[in-house]
Write a protein that holds these residues in place. Structure first.
Motif, PDB file in Angstrom:
ATOM      1  N   MET A  10       0.837  -1.202   0.000  1.00 14.16           N
ATOM      2  CA  MET A  10       0.000   0.000   0.000  1.00 14.16           C
ATOM      3  C   MET A  10       0.873   1.253   0.000  1.00 14.16           C
ATOM      4  SD  MET A  10      -2.881   1.511  -0.109  1.00 14.16           S
ATOM      5  CE  MET A  10      -3.928   0.086   0.008  1.00 14.16           C
ATOM      6  N   HIS A  11       1.876   1.285   0.856  1.00 16.75           N
ATOM      7  CA  HIS A  11       2.786   2.427   0.910  1.00 16.75           C
ATOM      8  C   HIS A  11       3.457   2.656  -0.445  1.00 16.75           C
ATOM      9  CE1 HIS A  11       5.706   5.239   2.620  1.00 16.75           C
ATOM     10  NE2 HIS A  11       6.575   4.631   1.856  1.00 16.75           N
ATOM     11  N   MET A  12       3.948   1.584  -1.035  1.00 18.03           N
ATOM     12  CA  MET A  12       4.646   1.696  -2.318  1.00 18.03           C
ATOM     13  C   MET A  12       3.707   2.207  -3.412  1.00 18.03           C
ATOM     14  SD  MET A  12       7.048  -1.686  -2.091  1.00 18.03           S
ATOM     15  CE  MET A  12       7.975  -1.384  -3.580  1.00 18.03           C
ATOM     16  N   MET A  13       2.470   1.736  -3.439  1.00 19.16           N
ATOM     17  CA  MET A  13       1.523   2.184  -4.459  1.00 19.16           C
ATOM     18  C   MET A  13       1.153   3.654  -4.259  1.00 19.16           C
ATOM     19  SD  MET A  13      -1.048  -1.043  -5.221  1.00 19.16           S
ATOM     20  CE  MET A  13      -1.750  -1.113  -3.582  1.00 19.16           C
ATOM     21  N   LEU A  14       0.926   4.056  -3.014  1.00 25.06           N
ATOM     22  CA  LEU A  14       0.500   5.427  -2.755  1.00 25.06           C
ATOM     23  C   LEU A  14       1.618   6.444  -2.920  1.00 25.06           C
ATOM     24  CD1 LEU A  14      -1.945   4.991   0.248  1.00 25.06           C
ATOM     25  CD2 LEU A  14      -2.499   5.412  -2.149  1.00 25.06           C
TER      26      LEU A  14
END
Length: 69
Positions: free
Chosen positions: A35-39
């Protein structure tokens, strides 16, 4: 660059609703790391995750991801 603006919109909604990235990750069934990487633009966000995010945030897909359509 459009994806970064889109992710900023998702982060803005999370802030407005006092929700965390971890909460959103649990809602759509991904790890906190993914999630962090996508956002933050370090991983491409698959369309299936965009659909799940709009559902979890109870927002229209177009509202969150209009730059990508």
């Amino acid at each position: 660059m459009n994806e970064i603006k889109t992710h900023t919109k998702v982060l803005q909604v999370l802030l407005e609703e006092e929700r965390s990235k971890s909460w959103l990750a649990r809602q759509i069934g991904v790890s906190n790391t993914l999630m962090h990487m996508m956002l933050h633009g370090k991983r491409a966000m698959a369309d299936k995750y965009r659909v799940r995010i709009s559902s979890a945030l109870d927002r229209d897909y177009q509202e969150l991801f209009s730059q990508l359509v």
